[in-house]
Design a protein around this motif. Sequence first.
Motif, short mmCIF file in Angstrom:
data_model
loop_
_atom_site.label_atom_id
_atom_site.label_comp_id
_atom_site.label_asym_id
_atom_site.label_seq_id
_atom_site.Cartn_x
_atom_site.Cartn_y
_atom_site.Cartn_z
N ILE A 141 0.83 -1.37 0.01
CA ILE A 141 0.22 -0.07 0.08
C ILE A 141 0.87 1.28 -0.05
CG2 ILE A 141 -1.95 -1.22 1.18
CD1 ILE A 141 -1.07 0.59 3.63
N VAL A 142 2.18 1.09 -0.20
CA VAL A 142 2.92 2.27 -0.10
C VAL A 142 2.78 3.04 -1.37
CG1 VAL A 142 5.37 3.38 0.26
CG2 VAL A 142 4.44 1.09 1.48
N GLY A 143 3.45 2.64 -2.62
CA GLY A 143 3.31 3.42 -3.79
C GLY A 143 1.86 3.81 -4.31
N ASN A 144 1.69 4.87 -4.93
CA ASN A 144 0.39 5.31 -5.43
C ASN A 144 -0.42 4.39 -6.37
OD1 ASN A 144 0.24 7.42 -3.51
ND2 ASN A 144 1.42 8.71 -4.75
N VAL A 145 0.56 3.83 -7.14
CA VAL A 145 -0.13 3.02 -8.16
C VAL A 145 -0.10 1.63 -7.95
CG1 VAL A 145 0.83 4.27 -10.14
CG2 VAL A 145 2.12 2.46 -9.41
N THR A 176 0.23 6.29 4.21
CA THR A 176 0.10 6.55 2.73
C THR A 176 -1.18 7.12 2.25
OG1 THR A 176 -0.30 4.33 2.13
CG2 THR A 176 1.94 4.91 2.60
N LYS A 177 -1.41 7.53 0.97
CA LYS A 177 -2.50 7.73 0.50
C LYS A 177 -3.51 6.35 0.56
CE LYS A 177 -3.62 9.13 -3.97
NZ LYS A 177 -2.92 9.46 -5.19
N GLU A 178 -2.96 5.28 0.23
CA GLU A 178 -3.82 4.22 0.22
C GLU A 178 -4.37 3.95 1.89
OE1 GLU A 178 -4.94 2.73 -2.19
OE2 GLU A 178 -3.52 3.09 -3.86
C1 LIG Z 1 1.77 9.64 -3.67
O1 LIG Z 1 1.00 10.87 -4.26
C2 LIG Z 1 1.04 11.83 -3.17
C3 LIG Z 1 0.47 13.18 -3.80
O2 LIG Z 1 -1.01 12.72 -4.02
C4 LIG Z 1 2.50 12.04 -3.04
O3 LIG Z 1 2.81 13.32 -1.94
C5 LIG Z 1 3.50 11.17 -2.58
O4 LIG Z 1 4.92 11.40 -2.48
C6 LIG Z 1 3.42 10.08 -3.23
N1 LIG Z 1 3.62 8.67 -3.09
C7 LIG Z 1 4.80 8.08 -3.71
C8 LIG Z 1 5.53 6.92 -2.96
O5 LIG Z 1 5.10 8.42 -4.86
#
Ligand SMILES: *[C@@H]1O[C@H](CO)[C@@H](O)[C@H](O)[C@H]1NC(C)=O
Length: 367
Positions: A145-149, A206-208
């Motif tokens: 769940i760390v990375g946004n994708v 995280t965002k997730e």
């Molecule tokens: C995920 O997106 C947010 C902004 O929506 C950003 O601050 C964060 O660094 C991003 N995380 C990663 C791991 O890329």
Amino acid sequence: MKASFLAATLAIVLATVDARPSGHSYTSRGHRQYKDGTIAIFGDYGWKGWTVPTAAECAGLPAVGNCDPADIGSYNDAVAAQERTAKFFGEVCQEHKCNEVMTTGDNFYNIGLENYKHFKESFIDMYTDKSLNIPWNPSLGNHDIVGNVSVSLELNAHKYDSRWYMPSRWYSHDITVKGVKYHFTVLDSSPFISSYRNNPASPYYTKELLTTMTPAMLQTQIDYLDKSSAESDADWKFLVMHHPILSTANNYTNPADMGGLFQVVQKHNLVVLNGHDHVLSHQQGNNTDFFTVGAGSLTAAGDGNNGVYLPYIKYTGSNATYADNGMALLSGTKEELTVQYYEYLQGVKKAAYTATVKHNAHYNITI
Ligand SMILES: *[C@@H]1O[C@H](CO)[C@@H](O)[C@H](O)[C@H]1NC(C)=O
Ligand SMILES: *[C@@H]1O[C@H](CO)[C@@H](O)[C@H](O)[C@H]1NC(C)=O
Ligand SMILES: *[C@@H]1O[C@H](CO)[C@@H](O)[C@H](O)[C@H]1NC(C)=O
Ligand SMILES: *[C@@H]1O[C@H](CO)[C@@H](O)[C@H](O)[C@H]1NC(C)=O
């Protein structure tokens, strides 16, 4: 090169247009039935293909998460452990006819699934034995769940390899083997962990996590487990999730975090399958069996309490300095569930430990 660039682009496009929302209805694989064989449990594995950050990229960033020096330093060892365990997994499944694989999470390190290349190296080109050409049913770990994708890629990765199928962040499914029916409810446990939830400095805040951690959202998962277990007529019912409720790793998980889930586990006499601790171990408490299967790549003796048994620790595949790689296979009858651990110890393979679970077993250890 071109192909992988296209695939990576496709990955992002797919993730954007076809992300399945959390905990929503899904197209199930249906109830699968097999004449014989076993069900494999496997966890904490996908290191190969992680884009290891350079020192320059980590300059000025906290030494945690993707820039954790211990993770960066152990990358090569982690990949070597993943590769030898993948080979061993194939041999075990040839011998014992695995029908499906259940993962206990941390499918992809270090910030979850990053791109197609990562999926190809850590999954498609890693678990190549034909005995592993079977359905895989993943659960999400804290790294996933760390990375946004990462989560949306995992939810869509069946498009790259049809073995992989994660219909939703949490879901349930049934498998019958030799007339014995197994019901698995798979949850996303990271939002339950207070040390992530209450700590914006945590790499897992995280965002997730933020989209899944409100009390109402935790209750949704608890209610889902309750309903899914209540409605099932299976012989054996399981909760599958990444984090342990009862851990051999110095009580790393705060039992209070899992309290709501554990009430439902006790109500329906569920068997708990988890990863997170990088070890193979078996715990018992409150009339519940907990099987930790988190030894798909790097292992840690400390996660198995350095091989020291305590009243609630029935088995740990570790000693003071070393923990074995491996996996567990489920089989059995309507009356007795068998959980067999297979371990790879410094080049020697062994069937290490067998647990038998009976219905309404009474373990007088209270947690
Ligand atoms: C995920 O997106 C947010 C902004 O929506 C950003 O601050 C964060 O660094 C991003 N995380 C990663 C791991 O890329
Ligand atoms: C975990 O907590 C229990 C109950 O407090 C205690 O008995 C046990 O020794 C602890 N286990 C470890 C590995 O520290
Ligand atoms: C374990 O069972 C005891 C006795 O029924 C109960 O008091 C306790 O709350 C249970 N522990 C948990 C963590 O649910
Ligand atoms: C732990 O097991 C490993 C692997 O078999 C072995 O090399 C090591 O000597 C053992 N350590 C102890 C303290 O028993």
